[in-house]
Design an enzyme around this catalytic site. Structure first.
Site, short mmCIF file in Angstrom:
data_model
loop_
_atom_site.label_atom_id
_atom_site.label_comp_id
_atom_site.label_asym_id
_atom_site.label_seq_id
_atom_site.Cartn_x
_atom_site.Cartn_y
_atom_site.Cartn_z
N HIS A 144 -8.35 1.72 -0.74
CA HIS A 144 -8.23 0.79 -1.87
C HIS A 144 -9.59 0.29 -2.36
O HIS A 144 -9.75 -0.86 -2.75
CB HIS A 144 -7.31 -0.38 -1.51
N SER B 76 0.83 -1.19 0.00
CA SER B 76 0.00 0.00 0.00
C SER B 76 0.87 1.26 0.00
O SER B 76 1.69 1.44 -0.89
CB SER B 76 -0.96 -0.04 1.19
#
Length: 305
Positions: free
Chosen positions: A192, A89
């Protein structure tokens, strides 16, 4: 092949930067990073409490700065770079900086934009994330779809992170699939996922003028676990990733295909090392949480472990 892994949001803990600031040059490095990110990293990394550093605007720059500082010190002591780099991430911004794709201060400027934009996007709706541990992956994904939740992180080792509206996450926790455990995560929104679409555009504008170079070592992307040889493409993938699932499971599968012989997770370490124990069985892994952990990491990087 030794891979350095840079962790994502949620890995930070109060005061975790304190021992790093005792190293020569780190205070000055952190001051430059703070200016780039528009966040006082020294204060938040040493004095702020858990609730404060949970704020996405603060957490993301803190994590990226710590990863870069720890990896740079590791390389200095080892006398060489790792063979490969990957980030989970927001950790991808640290990874691209360490791979030479962008400058470190550019990475901190971009993560400052990313953190602020994602926090603003998260404020538009009451959303969150929960880890689903165990169970059959297809069955878990099907259950999430029933609840209008998104599988935001495929972390491997039997872990999927669900993201979406808080009532749906509560329903998932109240009636978990047989053989699974649901653990709410201390994050501010459904990262996300489509909820983050406004942040994608903000970050895309921010990267428009950033100079890139092709990576100097093997670099993996969270998009699908593949390697990225073009610097501009690596940055483009990181922008899109804000609203797309993190495929750390595919990254670990690619590490295995590439012949990984060890993994070093840089500060604030722990989460990815834990996943490696299940997803990279038999591969030595070192978590560099403090400078005291660097000796073990240097030994692994130089084949002396």
């Amino acid at each position: 092949m030794i891979v350095v892994a840079c962790p994502g949001q949620g890995s930070q803990t109060p005061g975790f930067l304190s021992p790093w600031l005792e190293l020569p040059g780190v205070a000055e490095r952190l001051a430059a990073f703070s200016e780039a990110a528009q966040v006082d990293l020294a204060i938040h990394g040493t004095q702020s409490d858990a609730d404060t550093i949970r704020d996405t605007r603060i957490a993301q720059p803190l994590i990226v700065a710590a990863s870069i500082i720890a990896a740079e010190e590791l390389e200095r002591r080892a006398g060489r770079r790792p063979d490969g780099l990957a980030g989970h991430s927001v950790g991808e911004l640290a990874a691209v900086a360490l791979a030479g794709v962008i400058g470190a201060e550019d990475a901190l400027r971009l993560v400052g934009v990313r953190g602020r934009a994602m926090a603003d996007a998260a404020a538009r709706a009451e959303t969150g994330m929960s880890a689903v541990l165990g169970g059959d992956q297809d069955a878990v994904v099907a259950r999430l779809q029933e609840l209008d939740l998104t599988p935001a992180n495929y972390n491997g080792g039997g872990q999927i992170v669900a993201a979406g509206a808080l009532p749906a996450l509560a329903a998932l926790a109240e009636e978990p699939l047989r053989g699974t455990r649901v653990v709410p995560l201390q994050v501010a929104g459904a990262f996300h996922t489509a909820y983050m679409a406004p942040a994608v555009e903000a970050l895309r504008q921010a990267v428009a003028g950033v100079a890139t170079s092709d990576p100097g070592v093997t670099l993996w992307t969270n998009r699908d676990g593949s390697t990225v040889a073009d610097g501009a493409r690596a940055l483009e993938l990181i922008v899109d990733q804000v609203a797309s699932p993190v495929r750390w499971d595919l990254c670990m599968a690619s590490f295995t295909e590439a012949g990984i012989t060890g993994m070093i997770e840089v500060a604030p370490a722990g989460a990815l090392t834990g996943l490696a124990k299940r997803g990279l069985r038999g591969v030595p892994a070192v978590a560099v949480k403090t400078p005291e952990d660097l000796d073990a990491a240097v030994a692994l990087l130089n084949g002396e472990a």
